[in-house]
Motif scaffolding. Structure first.
Motif, PDB file in Angstrom:
ATOM      1  N   ALA A 138       0.830  -1.209   0.000  1.00  0.00           N
ATOM      2  CA  ALA A 138       0.000   0.000   0.000  1.00  0.00           C
ATOM      3  C   ALA A 138       0.863   1.256   0.000  1.00  0.00           C
ATOM      4  O   ALA A 138       0.572   2.227  -0.719  1.00  0.00           O
ATOM      5  N   LEU A 139       1.934   1.259   0.799  1.00  0.00           N
ATOM      6  CA  LEU A 139       2.823   2.423   0.826  1.00  0.00           C
ATOM      7  C   LEU A 139       3.567   2.580  -0.499  1.00  0.00           C
ATOM      8  O   LEU A 139       3.752   3.694  -0.993  1.00  0.00           O
ATOM      9  N   THR A 140       3.978   1.460  -1.085  1.00  0.00           N
ATOM     10  CA  THR A 140       4.666   1.524  -2.379  1.00  0.00           C
ATOM     11  C   THR A 140       3.746   2.013  -3.479  1.00  0.00           C
ATOM     12  O   THR A 140       4.163   2.745  -4.379  1.00  0.00           O
ATOM     13  N   SER A 141       2.480   1.624  -3.382  1.00  0.00           N
ATOM     14  CA  SER A 141       1.537   2.012  -4.430  1.00  0.00           C
ATOM     15  C   SER A 141       1.336   3.516  -4.490  1.00  0.00           C
ATOM     16  O   SER A 141       1.043   4.063  -5.564  1.00  0.00           O
ATOM     17  N   ILE A 142       1.494   4.209  -3.357  1.00  0.00           N
ATOM     18  CA  ILE A 142       1.334   5.667  -3.373  1.00  0.00           C
ATOM     19  C   ILE A 142       2.369   6.294  -4.300  1.00  0.00           C
ATOM     20  O   ILE A 142       2.065   7.172  -5.115  1.00  0.00           O
ATOM     21  N   GLY A 143       3.627   5.831  -4.168  1.00  0.00           N
ATOM     22  CA  GLY A 143       4.668   6.349  -5.047  1.00  0.00           C
ATOM     23  C   GLY A 143       4.480   5.941  -6.491  1.00  0.00           C
ATOM     24  O   GLY A 143       4.734   6.740  -7.413  1.00  0.00           O
ATOM     25  N   VAL A 144       4.009   4.718  -6.719  1.00  0.00           N
ATOM     26  CA  VAL A 144       3.817   4.238  -8.090  1.00  0.00           C
ATOM     27  C   VAL A 144       2.723   5.034  -8.791  1.00  0.00           C
ATOM     28  O   VAL A 144       2.847   5.387  -9.979  1.00  0.00           O
ATOM     29  N   ILE A 145       1.641   5.352  -8.077  1.00  0.00           N
ATOM     30  CA  ILE A 145       0.547   6.123  -8.672  1.00  0.00           C
ATOM     31  C   ILE A 145       0.953   7.581  -8.854  1.00  0.00           C
ATOM     32  O   ILE A 145       0.580   8.236  -9.835  1.00  0.00           O
ATOM     33  N   ALA A 146       1.735   8.106  -7.905  1.00  0.00           N
ATOM     34  CA  ALA A 146       2.140   9.513  -7.992  1.00  0.00           C
ATOM     35  C   ALA A 146       3.150   9.757  -9.106  1.00  0.00           C
ATOM     36  O   ALA A 146       3.260  10.882  -9.613  1.00  0.00           O
ATOM     37  N   MET A 147       3.890   8.731  -9.501  1.00  0.00           N
ATOM     38  CA  MET A 147       4.940   8.908 -10.501  1.00  0.00           C
ATOM     39  C   MET A 147       4.401   9.426 -11.832  1.00  0.00           C
ATOM     40  O   MET A 147       4.868  10.471 -12.324  1.00  0.00           O
ATOM     41  N   PRO A 148       3.428   8.774 -12.476  1.00  0.00           N
ATOM     42  CA  PRO A 148       2.920   9.316 -13.751  1.00  0.00           C
ATOM     43  C   PRO A 148       2.211  10.649 -13.585  1.00  0.00           C
ATOM     44  O   PRO A 148       2.208  11.471 -14.510  1.00  0.00           O
ATOM     45  N   THR A 149       1.628  10.892 -12.409  1.00  0.00           N
ATOM     46  CA  THR A 149       0.964  12.169 -12.176  1.00  0.00           C
ATOM     47  C   THR A 149       1.959  13.314 -12.241  1.00  0.00           C
ATOM     48  O   THR A 149       1.720  14.345 -12.884  1.00  0.00           O
ATOM     49  N   GLY A 150       3.109  13.144 -11.571  1.00  0.00           N
ATOM     50  CA  GLY A 150       4.138  14.171 -11.616  1.00  0.00           C
ATOM     51  C   GLY A 150       4.732  14.345 -12.999  1.00  0.00           C
ATOM     52  O   GLY A 150       5.010  15.472 -13.435  1.00  0.00           O
ATOM     53  N   ILE A 151       4.916  13.233 -13.707  1.00  0.00           N
ATOM     54  CA  ILE A 151       5.467  13.308 -15.065  1.00  0.00           C
ATOM     55  C   ILE A 151       4.534  14.096 -15.984  1.00  0.00           C
ATOM     56  O   ILE A 151       4.967  14.976 -16.743  1.00  0.00           O
ATOM     57  N   LEU A 152       3.242  13.796 -15.925  1.00  0.00           N
ATOM     58  CA  LEU A 152       2.285  14.489 -16.778  1.00  0.00           C
ATOM     59  C   LEU A 152       2.155  15.960 -16.407  1.00  0.00           C
ATOM     60  O   LEU A 152       2.022  16.824 -17.284  1.00  0.00           O
ATOM     61  N   ALA A 153       2.193  16.271 -15.106  1.00  0.00           N
ATOM     62  CA  ALA A 153       2.080  17.664 -14.678  1.00  0.00           C
ATOM     63  C   ALA A 153       3.249  18.495 -15.209  1.00  0.00           C
ATOM     64  O   ALA A 153       3.058  19.605 -15.729  1.00  0.00           O
ATOM     65  N   ALA A 154       4.463  17.951 -15.100  1.00  0.00           N
ATOM     66  CA  ALA A 154       5.631  18.671 -15.606  1.00  0.00           C
ATOM     67  C   ALA A 154       5.594  18.809 -17.121  1.00  0.00           C
ATOM     68  O   ALA A 154       5.902  19.877 -17.670  1.00  0.00           O
ATOM     69  N   ALA A 155       5.189  17.733 -17.806  1.00  0.00           N
ATOM     70  CA  ALA A 155       5.132  17.783 -19.266  1.00  0.00           C
ATOM     71  C   ALA A 155       4.062  18.758 -19.749  1.00  0.00           C
ATOM     72  O   ALA A 155       4.265  19.490 -20.726  1.00  0.00           O
ATOM     73  N   PHE A 156       2.934  18.800 -19.078  1.00  0.00           N
ATOM     74  CA  PHE A 156       1.857  19.709 -19.451  1.00  0.00           C
ATOM     75  C   PHE A 156       2.288  21.162 -19.259  1.00  0.00           C
ATOM     76  O   PHE A 156       2.015  22.032 -20.095  1.00  0.00           O
ATOM     77  N   SER A 157       2.994  21.432 -18.163  1.00  0.00           N
ATOM     78  CA  SER A 157       3.505  22.781 -17.916  1.00  0.00           C
ATOM     79  C   SER A 157       4.504  23.192 -18.991  1.00  0.00           C
ATOM     80  O   SER A 157       4.472  24.326 -19.492  1.00  0.00           O
TER      81      SER A 157
END
Length: 271
Positions: A228-247
């Motif tokens: 469960a703790l690992t999944s937080i980082g795994v889910i957050a990873m593409p979110t951060g990538i897309l946010a930076a790319a969109f910016s």
């Protein structure tokens, strides 16, 4: 100075229908009107699935749907006429054929034609076809320049996104395998095989956690907590990538627009 030639009707309509052809940001009045119609038509299609509503206003729904259908068929024909103005399709019948075979044009056609299907309770296939009207929501994407920013962001970071997807897949398979070895004897109906354990892994990895399947042994619970703790980082990873790319995509487009505006001002000053 010679007077600039005024664009023809087809070119002017093309600029009204396609936001990327407009000299400034924002939607044209025609596209704003179409957006309102799309939202109204989708709302109507959703309400049409409720029998208590259609029993009282069924005839009105039919009339409104036919009116929407006429408008959207006219829009499709208009886009078919002006598509040759778009360099992506080209001129002549080949350009129009390329437009007709594009995914967006196919969605437009299916959503428009579905307005003329019979109403009332019928076969499951007929109901599914009628719900094709909800595909009109897909039309909203290409009416905004922001959609191109999202597409560009995903394309520019496709390698990183695939890597994050691979990381999520590894965590899911490894955790399912370990839970199978730990919990199989205690809960054979839930963790008696790796495919059965995959359901728990998917629910945990996506942080949904339905609670219908969970480990009961101490070691299994420890592994569940780590997953469960690992999944937080795994889910957050593409979110951060897309946010930076969109910016980055937005900044590039703004810089390009500023350069184009400065160039136009320079041309006017020289004139």
């Amino acid at each position: 100075m010679t007077a600039q030639r005024r664009p023809g009707l087809r070119a002017r309509l093309y600029r009204q229908l396609d936001p990327k052809a407009r000299p400034r940001q924002g939607l044209s009045r025609l596209n704003v009107f179409l957006v309102v119609l799309i939202l109204a038509a989708v709302t109507l299609a959703i309400l049409e699935t409720e029998p208590t509503v259609t029993d009282d206003f069924g005839r009105l729904f039919v009339q409104l749907e036919l009116a929407f259908g006429v408008v959207f068929v006219a829009e499709y024909l208009a886009r078919l006429w002006v598509c040759v103005e778009d360099p992506d399709f080209g001129a002549g019948w080949r350009g129009r054929l390329k437009f007709m075979l594009s995914p967006t044009a196919i969605i437009d056609l299916l959503a428009a034609v579905s307005s003329f299907t019979p109403t009332g309770q019928g076969m499951l296939l007929l109901r599914a076809w009628r719900l094709m009207r909800i595909l009109r929501l897909a039309k909203l994407g290409r009416m905004s320049r922001a959609w191109s920013h999202i597409t560009e962001a995903v394309h520019s970071r496709r390698a990183e996104l695939l890597l994050s997807l691979y990381a999520g897949l590894v965590v899911m398979v490894v955790s399912s395998t370990l839970l199978y070895f730990i919990e199989a004897e205690a809960q054979p109906d839930k963790f008696g095989s790796i495919p059965r354990a995959l359901w728990w892994s998917v629910a945990t990895l996506t942080t949904i956690g339905y609670g219908d399947v969970f480990p009961i042994t101490p070691l299994g619970r420890i592994l569940a907590a780590v997953t469960a703790l690992t999944s937080i980082g795994v889910i957050a990873m593409p979110t951060g990538i897309l946010a930076a790319a969109f910016s980055d995509a937005i900044q590039r487009h703004r810089a390009a627009e500023a350069q184009a505006l400065a160039a136009d001002d320079g041309i006017e000053d020289r004139a």
